[in-house]
Design an enzyme around this catalytic site. Structure first.
Site, PDB file in Angstrom:
ATOM      1  N   ASP A 130       0.859  -1.183   0.000  1.00 36.67           N
ATOM      2  CA  ASP A 130       0.000   0.000   0.000  1.00 36.67           C
ATOM      3  C   ASP A 130       0.897   1.236   0.000  1.00 36.67           C
ATOM      4  O   ASP A 130       2.124   1.157   0.169  1.00 36.67           O
ATOM      5  CB  ASP A 130      -0.997  -0.009   1.170  1.00 36.67           C
ATOM      6  CG  ASP A 130      -2.239   0.836   0.848  1.00 36.67           C
ATOM      7  OD1 ASP A 130      -2.187   1.638  -0.109  1.00 36.67           O
ATOM      8  OD2 ASP A 130      -3.258   0.708   1.559  1.00 36.67           O
TER       9      ASP A 130
HETATM   10  C1  BGC Z   1      -5.161   3.081  -0.017  1.00 36.87           C
HETATM   11  C2  BGC Z   1      -5.330   1.985  -1.044  1.00 36.87           C
HETATM   12  C3  BGC Z   1      -5.193   2.540  -2.436  1.00 36.87           C
HETATM   13  C4  BGC Z   1      -3.872   3.264  -2.553  1.00 36.87           C
HETATM   14  C5  BGC Z   1      -3.623   3.825  -3.934  1.00 36.87           C
HETATM   15  C6  BGC Z   1      -3.946   3.931  -0.280  1.00 36.87           C
HETATM   16  O1  BGC Z   1      -3.920   5.073   0.524  1.00 36.87           O
HETATM   17  O2  BGC Z   1      -5.092   2.496   1.264  1.00 36.87           O
HETATM   18  O3  BGC Z   1      -6.563   1.350  -0.869  1.00 36.87           O
HETATM   19  O4  BGC Z   1      -5.299   1.515  -3.373  1.00 36.87           O
HETATM   20  O5  BGC Z   1      -3.851   4.325  -1.632  1.00 36.87           O
HETATM   21  O6  BGC Z   1      -4.432   4.885  -4.211  1.00 36.87           O
END
Ligand code: BGC
Length: 716
Positions: free
Chosen positions: A257
């Site tokens: 993440d």
């Molecule tokens: C979120 C994810 C997301 C990623 C990319 C993160 O802050 O937890 O769910 O896919 O950002 O945007």
């Protein structure tokens, strides 16, 4: 040697780490490519993956840097969070789950994928499979609610939908099962906080949706930001490497993440970036999203002997394999060229309208206030969510723009061209200013019927949007009281539309309103879908997939809690209950009314005795005793009467739907494989114990509303 092995053999360390890095091109829908510093790194092969960029033009232009100007010409993998639609948004997942229709779940994901792919994308960070039993947690909106079985079904449907029959197709997106795993039970519902749950709950509730996604062939998985009992998921070798890769056989790409590898330092499990990078790589994380920890940390980790080149090659191999499966080597621009026809877009919007209408949950409808009696001469559409196209998108709008969204007001005006449709916001969503309330109340006097549109702003749910209070924000409760009191006094039909990314704890509002719809965030056709339902063109059929608490103090609250040694007994103080609140939620899991009135009868279970290989056929008759055609969702729960592990009060094991005209009777048949009666034994492996199982069938997770039969389980 294969293309991939040849490439790996010729790559420098920097090029390998480039394939293991994903960085953001600033989000752009119509503007120029904004890759900033990435441009040089893409040319030098030091960035191999991007997120947050949209549009065939920009994507084509940036892909050209990699494919035509880098030494090895490896195409970029470009992803975006396409959660519930891309430009044409469908209802948020929490709403869509309540339709209980896997074909529809798949269809919306298919549409989202082809629309996203036409914009040059090859990867979406969805579906989110977190099972949430805590509506304080803002990301509850992104998932399928409190039930694990529902998450399992939705996981499979969404992966099939996003990925289509083959990843190589120009309209397919690689899906990403996230957030692995048990992110939802963050401490006290507070975003990013620590998680500490039992092994049993982990295996029973949170892991099954991920197993289902892997079975459905999901291409990528994203570990959660959170730690589980002290081990951050980004470094969780036991779960990522041993369970996910080892046990389920997942061979795809694990993408961290956003900045999560660097955050291992904040978690306190790594002293520096090389150590953080080494921990993540050991656990099996192939791609570093936004931390730049692999590029900066792994060369030092290699020198220190913390990781090996074989481990790096393995990660690179997985990334290249995914790019190959997506057809990116053969046609790197394949997803950028397609023009969508007007007909395709119109068909997609028609689907959004249909799904939008089906996702609305009619929580209450005293005196059949809804549907409004037509023809309507005048309507007042009141409240801060009435003329709020931008909010209809929900918290993950992808490339959906407000202009593309139909507000409630616009939808009602379009549906009632001959009526006088007046509007006043009354209050804003979040501020305390009540000065606009009298003008809003004045509209009640002038209208035949009133629609009151209340709730949360879209940004009040989603990531980083935990709430400690689950009431109506700002001065909305005052507006509600004023409007509802006046409407009641004048005897005018007034229906409340409640927009939110979670169940709210609003007992007073429920009490005050005669008709109440949980509208969640319905997407691009919100207003049209709402008009279809409030004017009676479509009977509502959505169900809430998470129960509605009476107060924050009841949370976590979910229908599948285990039995207790002291079940609540009003005449015995020393039983499991509150002194100051009922135990039950305000609305149970599965609750949702229709414009029909369904009577359940004649529950049949065959065979009456089954072993673990068998399948139970559950049949029940439904009679629509109402005055309108409607579609009823039927839920099948199980409950072991006696088992070696204290069983949950109810477990969802199947569901079905049936549409019936007034006065008609029909039969719903639902097959329940006996395996769903298995549970995790004392050693956490699945067991099928001999004994009696209750099979409970009905509309919602409330024993009093369910027909009960029994089957004999013949364990081996
Ligand atoms: C979120 C994810 C997301 C990623 C990319 C993160 O802050 O937890 O769910 O896919 O950002 O945007």
């Amino acid at each position: 040697m294969s293309r991939i092995e040849t490439l790996i053999a010729s790559m420098t360390l920097a090029e390998k780490l480039g394939q293991m890095t994903m960085t953001a091109a600033s989000f752009t829908v119509t503007g120029p490519v904004i890759a900033g510093d990435s441009t040089a790194s893409i040319r030098s092969g030091e960035i191999g993956n991007l997120l947050n960029m949209v549009g065939p033009g920009p994507v084509h232009e940036i892909q050209r840097l990699a494919v035509e100007q880098s030494r090895l010409k490896i195409p970029l993998l470009i992803g975006l969070d396409i959660i519930h639609g891309h430009r044409s948004l469908f209802p948020v997942p929490l709403a869509e789950a309540g339709i209980f229709d896997p074909l529809l779940w798949e269809a919306t994901a298919r549409e989202a994928a082809s629309e996203g792919a036409a914009d040059g994308l090859a990867l979406t960070f969805a579906p989110m499979l977190d099972v949430s039993r805590d509506p304080r947690w803002g990301r509850t909106v992104e998932g399928s609610g409190e039930d694990s079985f529902l998450a399992v079904e939705m996981a499979a449907a969404k992966v099939r939908g996003f990925q289509g029959p083959t990843l190589a197709a120009a309209d397919a997106l690689a899906a990403c099962a996230k957030h692995f795993v048990a992110y939802a039970p963050v401490l006290a519902g507070r975003e990013y906080a620590s998680v500490d749950i039992s092994e049993r709950t982990l295996h029973e509730v949170h892991l099954p949706p991920f197993e289902a996604a892997v079975r459905a062939g999901v291409a990528t998985v994203m570990p959660a930001f959170t730690d589980l009992a002290g081990i951050p998921m980004t470094a969780h070798t036991a779960l990522l490497r041993d369970w996910l890769r080892g046990r389920t056989g997942f061979e795809g790409v694990i993408i961290s993440d956003y900045n999560a590898i660097r955050e291992l330092l904040n978690h306190g499990v790594a002293a520096d970036l090389p150590q953080a990078a080494a921990l993540a790589l050991h656990a099996g994380v192939d791609v570093d999203m936004m931390a730049d920890a692999y590029r900066h940390g792994l060369p030092i980790a290699l020198e220190r002997g913390l990781v090996s080149m074989d481990q790096i090659d393995m990660a690179v191999r997985r990334v290249l394999r995914l790019k190959e499966q997506l057809g990116l080597f053969d046609d790197p621009y394949g997803r950028c060229h397609r023009h969508e026809t007007e007909a395709t877009i119109a068909r997609r919007r028609a689907l959004a309208r249909k799904v939008g209408a089906q996702s609305l949950v009619l929580l209450k409808n005293d005196h059949n206030v809804l549907p409004f009696r037509t023809p309507l001469k005048s309507l007042a559409v009141i409240g801060p969510l009435a003329d709020a196209a931008v909010e209809m998108r929900g918290p993950w709008p992808a490339a959906g723009v407000a202009e593309n969204h139909v507000s409630v007001l616009a939808g009602m005006r379009a549906a009632l061209p001959d009526a006088k449709v007046a509007h006043a916001a009354g209050v804003s969503i979040e501020e305390d200013d009540t000065s606009g309330i009298p003008a809003a109340v004045a509209l009640v006097d002038q209208a035949d019927s009133i629609l009151l549109c209340l709730g949360e702003a879209a940004v009040m749910s989603g990531e980083a949007a935990s709430r400690a209070h689950l009431g109506l924000p700002g001065a909305q409760a005052a507006l509600a009281t004023a409007v509802l009191t006046r409407a009641h006094f004048l005897g005018k039909p007034c229906a409340v539309l409640l927009f939110s990314g979670r169940p709210l704890a609003v007992p007073e509002l429920v009490d005050q309103s005669e008709a109440l719809i949980a509208a969640w965030f319905p997407g691009c056709e919100a207003g049209s879908a709402i008009a279809d339902v409030v004017l009676g063109k479509v009977s509502p059929s959505g169900r809430t997939v998470i129960c509605w608490p009476r107060s924050v103090g009841q949370i976590p609250i979910f229908y599948g809690e285990r039995r207790t040694g002291r079940p609540a007994n009003p005449s015995d103080k020393f039983t499991s209950k509150y002194l100051d609140s009922p135990n039950e939620p305000l609305f149970a899991f599965g609750h949702g009314l229709t414009y029909g009135a369904f009577r359940y009868s004649n529950l049949r279970l065959t065979p009456q005795a089954i072993d673990v290989r068998g399948t139970l056929q559950v049949q029940v008759d439904l009679t629509n005793e109402g005055a309108r055609t409607a579609c009823e969702t039927v839920l099948v729960f199980t409950h072991d009467v006696v088992a070696t592990v204290s069983p949950p009060l109810l477990r969802l094991a199947g569901f079905g739907r049936l549409e019936l005209p007034p006065g008609k009777t029909g039969t719903v048949s639902i097959a329940v494989p006996a395996q769903r009666l298995q549970f995790l034994g004392t050693d956490l492996s699945p067991v099928f114990e001999s004994g009696v199982a209750e099979i409970l069938v009905g509309p919602r997770a409330n024993r009093a509303d369910l027909l009960v039969g029994t089957v004999l389980m013949q364990g081996g």
